[in-house]
Design an enzyme around this catalytic site. Structure first.
Site, PDB file in Angstrom:
ATOM      1  CD  GLU A  32      -2.890  -0.991  -0.081  1.00 13.71           C
ATOM      2  OE1 GLU A  32      -3.235   0.141  -0.478  1.00 13.71           O
ATOM      3  OE2 GLU A  32      -3.232  -2.040  -0.652  1.00 13.71           O
ATOM      4  CD1 TRP A  86     -17.564  13.071 -18.316  1.00 15.07           C
ATOM      5  CD2 TRP A  86     -18.313  11.708 -16.727  1.00 15.07           C
ATOM      6  NE1 TRP A  86     -16.557  12.202 -18.008  1.00 15.07           N
ATOM      7  CE2 TRP A  86     -16.981  11.348 -17.029  1.00 15.07           C
ATOM      8  CE3 TRP A  86     -18.992  10.981 -15.749  1.00 15.07           C
ATOM      9  CZ2 TRP A  86     -16.312  10.308 -16.402  1.00 15.07           C
ATOM     10  CZ3 TRP A  86     -18.327   9.936 -15.113  1.00 15.07           C
ATOM     11  CH2 TRP A  86     -17.010   9.606 -15.437  1.00 15.07           C
ATOM     12  CD1 TRP A 118      -1.530  -0.056  -4.003  1.00 14.52           C
ATOM     13  CD2 TRP A 118      -2.038   1.217  -5.766  1.00 14.52           C
ATOM     14  NE1 TRP A 118      -2.115  -0.868  -4.956  1.00 14.52           N
ATOM     15  CE2 TRP A 118      -2.436  -0.117  -6.036  1.00 14.52           C
ATOM     16  CE3 TRP A 118      -2.264   2.198  -6.724  1.00 14.52           C
ATOM     17  CZ2 TRP A 118      -3.045  -0.472  -7.247  1.00 14.52           C
ATOM     18  CZ3 TRP A 118      -2.864   1.838  -7.924  1.00 14.52           C
ATOM     19  CH2 TRP A 118      -3.240   0.524  -8.174  1.00 14.52           C
ATOM     20  CD1 TRP A 176     -13.038  11.517 -14.307  1.00 13.90           C
ATOM     21  CD2 TRP A 176     -11.695  12.576 -12.858  1.00 13.90           C
ATOM     22  NE1 TRP A 176     -12.008  12.071 -15.030  1.00 13.90           N
ATOM     23  CE2 TRP A 176     -11.165  12.721 -14.167  1.00 13.90           C
ATOM     24  CE3 TRP A 176     -11.023  13.155 -11.795  1.00 13.90           C
ATOM     25  CZ2 TRP A 176      -9.996  13.427 -14.424  1.00 13.90           C
ATOM     26  CZ3 TRP A 176      -9.851  13.867 -12.041  1.00 13.90           C
ATOM     27  CH2 TRP A 176      -9.348  13.993 -13.346  1.00 13.90           C
ATOM     28  CD1 TRP A 206     -11.080  11.553  -6.119  1.00 11.24           C
ATOM     29  CD2 TRP A 206     -12.960  10.791  -7.070  1.00 11.24           C
ATOM     30  NE1 TRP A 206     -12.074  11.626  -5.176  1.00 11.24           N
ATOM     31  CE2 TRP A 206     -13.251  11.165  -5.729  1.00 11.24           C
ATOM     32  CE3 TRP A 206     -13.987  10.285  -7.848  1.00 11.24           C
ATOM     33  CZ2 TRP A 206     -14.511  11.044  -5.171  1.00 11.24           C
ATOM     34  CZ3 TRP A 206     -15.258  10.163  -7.305  1.00 11.24           C
ATOM     35  CH2 TRP A 206     -15.516  10.541  -5.981  1.00 11.24           C
ATOM     36  CG  ASN A 219      -8.611   2.905   0.160  1.00  9.83           C
ATOM     37  OD1 ASN A 219      -8.444   3.948  -0.461  1.00  9.83           O
ATOM     38  ND2 ASN A 219      -8.444   1.711  -0.402  1.00  9.83           N
TER      39      ASN A 219
END
Length: 472
Positions: free
Chosen positions: A270, A301, A273, A354, A377, A336
């Site tokens: 993690e 959208w 990331w 987004w 996102w 998360n």
């Protein structure tokens, strides 16, 4: 000790331990430790509301650790540093690198300005385990898929350096033109931020205490437990890492000090990331604004201000979504797993861009980080690097039942549903009227009816995705 003064520019490294720039400057003589609130250069990426609350208290903690020596300024960093250089006998300027595009551009200009005046500039790495330009594919291009980035790139590179010891001695000087902390006006005029204080211990001491709590109580079981928001298997170190109250090197080596096991390995994964997100932002500086996958420029959208407002304020009528959004508002943080659930709901069930989610999070999160937020996102929306496919649409009812099986998280943040039986907690619109009455619930009054039908909105999202593919 020399009579000259080294300027130490604190930014996202508000700590004394493992601060390479500070330690290097301290060996050169006395220091002028400064922090500049540079909203002018930041533009749209100026620090959000919740993060400003955090920054206020973090600066107070750093100032105390420096014996009251932190000098504060507000304005354009290039102008302030140029002025400080002229008014102080400056031996050099020291900082730890930042990686947001606007900061890179600004810092490069400041470095050029100083070196042209004969002032040495020392920039160090205090924020990442590996520099973005260190972890590249064999052909010299950046990775766009996480697993090879971490396994072939990061883990095959030189290991993270050990933490740097704090300076044994600091001699600080003051500047008569410095501001007070209140002069920075970081706290909101309407004190909505007071609710945040009960949830956090801001500052370097708080960061180190939180790491110890995680190692003692949260790391065991992390690999599985990290997905369950009611459990304590998350580190909650993200705001401390963003503001640099603790470094990733300190965290990495503390976690690695114990025997190897799947939980420690997954936590390091993690941390990888976080590195990946910063690498993406460095190599693709338009990440906060533009789809990393250009095909998504054709995505249809929709604009729905009422739906967006309901989502922002946890009034969608979908309990697990509302729980996540209310956790964000009440604590400045969101688990998360919930970030993925509420994000999927926004961009897929509601078909909202987004960027609306990215900007709301950036203003409301105490851990608001341009790299992590933008990459996250885009991942949720399916348009980013190594993204979840757009057609992977989370079912919030299923997600709630799986990851909050006893409903304790949802009931905490959506207390108006607390008396509802588990069977209907995540789908109250399907509960019999008698169950609603016995639980004191009137849909549309005490708790909203769903703003969208989950099945119909899923089908609409898939049709929108298909139409985008047809046009591309």
């Amino acid at each position: 000790m020399t009579s000259q003064t080294a300027i130490v520019w604190f930014r996202q490294d508000l700590r004394l331990h493992d601060n390479p720039a500070l330690s290097l400057a301290a060996t050169a003589g006395r220091i002028l430790p400064i922090y500049i609130l540079d909203d002018e250069t930041a533009g749209r990426h100026r620090i959000g509301g919740a993060a400003r609350w955090w920054l206020h208290h973090s600066l107070a903690g750093l100032d105390a650790a420096l014996g009251g020596g932190l000098q504060l300024y507000r304005g354009r960093a290039d102008e302030i540093i140029a002025d400080l250089r002229e008014r102080h006998d400056t031996s050099g300027v020291y900082w730890n690198r930042c990686y947001e595009p606007w900061r890179i551009k600004r810092d490069s200009a400041i470095k050029t300005m100083l070196t042209e005046k004969g002032i040495p500039v020392h920039s160090e790495n205090g924020s990442l385990l590996w520099e973005p330009w260190q972890v590249l594919k064999a052909d010299g291009t950046p990775y766009r898929v996480f697993t090879p980035f971490f396994r072939k790139g990061c883990l095959q590179a030189p290991p993270p350096r050990p933490p740097v010891a704090p300076p044994k001695r600091l001699e600080t000087v003051t500047d008569p033109d410095a501001l007070t902390l209140d002069d920075l006006r970081l706290l909101p005029e309407i004190r909505w931020d007071k609710k945040l204080g009960a949830h956090w211990q801001v500052g370097e001491a708080g960061a180190r205490a939180q790491l110890e709590r995680f190692l003692d109580d949260g790391l065991a079981g992390y690999r599985e437990g990290r997905d369950f928001p009611a459990r304590g298997n998350v580190s909650r170190l993200s705001p401390h890492l963003h503001f640099g109250e603790i470094s990733p090197h300190q965290v990495w080596h503390a976690v690695s000090a114990g025997p190897a096991d799947p939980d420690r390995d997954h936590f390091r994964y993690e941390l990888g990331w976080r590195e990946f997100s910063h690498s993406l932002l460095y190599h693709f500086p338009d990440l906060p604004e533009e789809n990393l996958q250009p095909s998504f420029s054709a995505f249809p959208w929709q604009e729905d201000a009422a739906a967006l407002d309901a989502w922002r304020h946890g009034r969608t009528g979908i309990p697990i979504v509302d729980a996540g959004m209310r956790e964000l508002w009440q604590t400045g943080y969101m688990h998360n797993r919930l970030r993925m659930i509420v994000g999927s709901f926004l961009v897929k069930n509601l078909l909202q861009h987004w960027r609306y989610g990215e900007r709301w999070f950036y203003d409301c999160l105490v851990d608001a980080d341009l790299a992590n937020n933008s990459a996250g996102w885009q991942w949720i929306a399916g348009c980013g690097a190594d993204a979840a496919p757009y057609f992977r649409i989370f079912n919030p009812v299923t997600q709630g039942r799986k990851f909050d099986p006893d409903g304790s998280y949802t009931r905490r943040f959506v207390p108006e549903l607390a008396a509802l039986p588990d069977k209907f907690l995540f789908n109250p619109w399907e509960a019999p009227e008698t169950a609603l009455q016995q639980s004191g619930i009137r849909l549309g009054e005490t708790y909203p009816a769903p703003i969208v039908d989950l099945k119909a909105s899923r089908e609409r999202a898939l049709a929108a995705f298909q139409s985008m593919k047809s046009e591309s």
